[in-house]
Design a protein around this motif. Structure first.
Motif, short mmCIF file in Angstrom:
data_model
loop_
_atom_site.label_atom_id
_atom_site.label_comp_id
_atom_site.label_asym_id
_atom_site.label_seq_id
_atom_site.Cartn_x
_atom_site.Cartn_y
_atom_site.Cartn_z
N TYR A 310 0.79 -1.23 0.00
CA TYR A 310 0.00 0.00 0.00
C TYR A 310 0.83 1.28 0.00
O TYR A 310 0.31 2.35 -0.30
N GLY A 311 2.08 1.22 0.39
CA GLY A 311 2.92 2.41 0.36
C GLY A 311 2.79 3.30 1.58
O GLY A 311 3.08 4.50 1.50
N PHE A 312 2.35 2.78 2.71
CA PHE A 312 2.31 3.56 3.95
C PHE A 312 2.53 2.62 5.12
O PHE A 312 2.53 1.39 4.97
N LEU A 313 2.73 3.18 6.30
CA LEU A 313 2.81 2.38 7.52
C LEU A 313 2.09 3.12 8.64
O LEU A 313 1.76 4.30 8.52
N LEU A 314 1.84 2.42 9.73
CA LEU A 314 1.15 2.99 10.89
C LEU A 314 2.13 3.16 12.04
O LEU A 314 2.90 2.25 12.34
N HIS A 315 2.09 4.32 12.68
CA HIS A 315 2.98 4.53 13.82
C HIS A 315 2.55 3.69 15.02
O HIS A 315 3.38 3.30 15.84
N GLU A 316 1.27 3.40 15.12
CA GLU A 316 0.77 2.51 16.16
C GLU A 316 0.00 1.39 15.48
O GLU A 316 -1.19 1.49 15.23
N ASN A 317 0.69 0.32 15.16
CA ASN A 317 0.09 -0.80 14.46
C ASN A 317 0.06 -2.02 15.38
O ASN A 317 1.08 -2.65 15.62
#
Length: 500
Positions: A310-317
């Protein structure tokens, strides 16, 4: 989906309404007495969330969990099947290449979907580009790949790049036969289009290539809050795959037509195609207040998987994981798949990882007799548990020690990158370590800039965002390893206290 401006957005929403896309609670059998000017007004609106995914969908009223918030009729879905019916030239070319190579069928279906986007590539009414498609792992350059630092992540990125290059080469002849414009046959255009397919297609039962769902792809991602398995305190149970189809495709999570939508509050997927009303339906995954961003869960993904697809990440995953190298014979000691042997985002080793290391730390002659203890999730003995925890701590520290930068150095580097992106002239490179200065200099050299006189110009380079994502990913990964070390040390202290 990115639309050029507000007038384009209005045109697009009116176009979608004409196709029957609606967020209205009006039943399908009821026909409104006025011509639709927009498909959104009753439940949702397009809004901007700069700190949470960019453009997305906001609730225009209070929405209850499980409530239907959007439906997209089958006629509005864009599929390889619908494209074939409208483009005879493409259909003939696909048939020709299917005959040449039967193992290319799934790939040719993907090409068909790419062509849909190439059609819209020249139409400003729909969208100009997906910004995130430039940030997928397959778009990473060598510097950004190396910035991931962890061997598994570097291998995943290199594999993603090579796969897209191979697919592009294999499709060149077909694209030439379709007389596509030269700019649409470049590898850059291929990356853009393939990223669109990977990140935006949704699962449909009649087409393995999936579908593009107008308006439905405005939803931003929300990670599932918790996993229903892998608990350290639960006995061994069957581990289910995340998806039955390729990543990026929202799937039907076993929805029964006889059951009401509110009976599926525990499902991970919040959307599915429903045969009984011939529409893709989207449901609220929780209660939303007016003005809240309404989110969609694609499924459980680690940050590396989110970057890859998807081309993104989560800081709180909550679904993020870290993996440590295992001894060669460890995998043979258990029936769990390798991907289940990991460290949770909070630093706790997974149930399967603990059980596997407990068996490995047991002398070979005793493994059969104590196997049931390990598989039940209990420690075999205090001595065995100490060996297990110390082994985990040692390997976490080894991974951190092999990195060219520490957590503190990554935090300073990330802060510097943020300042550059925010047009902050007060950049103090004296706070950045020598290792990070070397990395920074390599980035500037790659973009034909010199440190620090032209640092203002390099902020425009698209690669700076990919580099930032790589640093953010490795920082998050290192924090998981540090949390694991702290967790194991606390457990060791408790064990020593109990022994004494």
């Amino acid at each position: 989906m990115e639309v050029q401006d507000e007038s384009d957005l209005e045109t697009f929403l009116k176009w979608a309404a004409a196709l029957g896309v609606s967020d209205s609670p009006i039943k399908k059998s009821e026909v409104p007495t006025f011509p639709p000017s927009s498909c959104l007004r009753h439940s949702l609106s397009v809004s901007h969330f700069p700190d949470a995914g960019g453009r997305g969908l906001a609730a225009v009223r209070d929405v209850m969990k499980g409530e239907l918030v959007l439906r997209v009729p089958k006629e509005a879905l864009m599929t390889s099947e619908s494209l074939r019916s409208k483009d005879q030239k493409l259909s003939a070319a696909l048939c020709k290449y299917q005959k040449l190579s039967s193992n290319q069928v799934p790939f040719l279906l993907e090409i068909s979907m790419l062509s849909i986007y190439w059609v819209f590539f020249n139409r400003k009414v729909y969208f100009d580009e997906f910004n995130q498609s430039d940030n997928k792992l397959s778009s990473f350059g060598q510097l950004e790949i190396e910035a991931l630092q962890m061997d598994d992540a570097i291998w995943t990125a290199e594999r993603a790049v090579e796969k897209d290059k191979m697919d592009w080469r294999e499709a060149t002849a077909l694209m030439g036969e379709l007389n596509l414009k030269p700019q649409l046959m470049t590898f850059k255009a291929w990356l853009w289009a393939s990223a669109t397919i990977s990140s935006r297609t949704m699962h449909i039962p009649w087409d393995s290539a999936g579908c593009l769902c107008p308006v439905g792809d405005f939803f931003n991602y929300a990670a599932p809050a918790e996993e229903p398995y892998h608990s350290e305190n639960k006995p061994h149970q069957k581990l289910f795959p995340l998806h039955d189809t390729s990543p990026g495709k929202v799937q039907n999570a076993g929805k029964s037509v006889e059951e009401p939508f509110y009976a599926h509050e525990q499902r991970l997927i919040d959307a599915c195609y429903e045969e009984e009303i011939a529409a893709y339906c989207f449901y609220a995954r929780r209660n939303y207040r007016k003005g809240d961003q309404v989110l969609l869960s694609y499924g459980t993904y680690t940050n590396l998987e989110l970057l890859e697809h998807y081309g993104f990440l989560l800081h709180e995953n909550p679904n993020d994981k870290a993996f440590i190298p295992l001894e060669p014979n460890m995998n043979s000691l258990c029936s769990w798949p390798k991907e289940s042997l990991y460290i949770h985002q909070d630093g706790k080793p997974s149930f399967a990882l603990l059980a596997t290391i407990r068996l490995w730390a047991t002398p070979v002659t005793y493994r059969r007799s104590v196997g049931h203890i390990a598989y039940s999730g209990h420690q075999i003995s205090a001595e065995n548990e100490v060996t297990v925890l110390e082994w985990i701590v040692k390997n976490c520290r080894a991974l951190l020690g092999n990195c060219s930068s520490s957590i503190e150095e990554d935090e300073l580097l990330l802060n510097t990158i943020h300042k550059i992106q925010d047009y902050n002239p007060l950049i103090d490179f004296g706070d950045v370590s020598r290792a990070c200065i070397i990395e920074f200099s390599a980035f500037l050299e790659m973009n034909d800039r010199k440190l620090p006189s032209q640092v203002q110009i390099c902020r425009k380079a698209r690669s700076i965002h990919r580099w930032k994502l790589a640093v953010e990913w490795r920082l998050s990964y290192k924090r998981i390893l540090c949390e694991c070390i702290s967790h194991c040390n606390e457990r060791l202290e408790d064990l020593f206290l109990n022994v004494s």
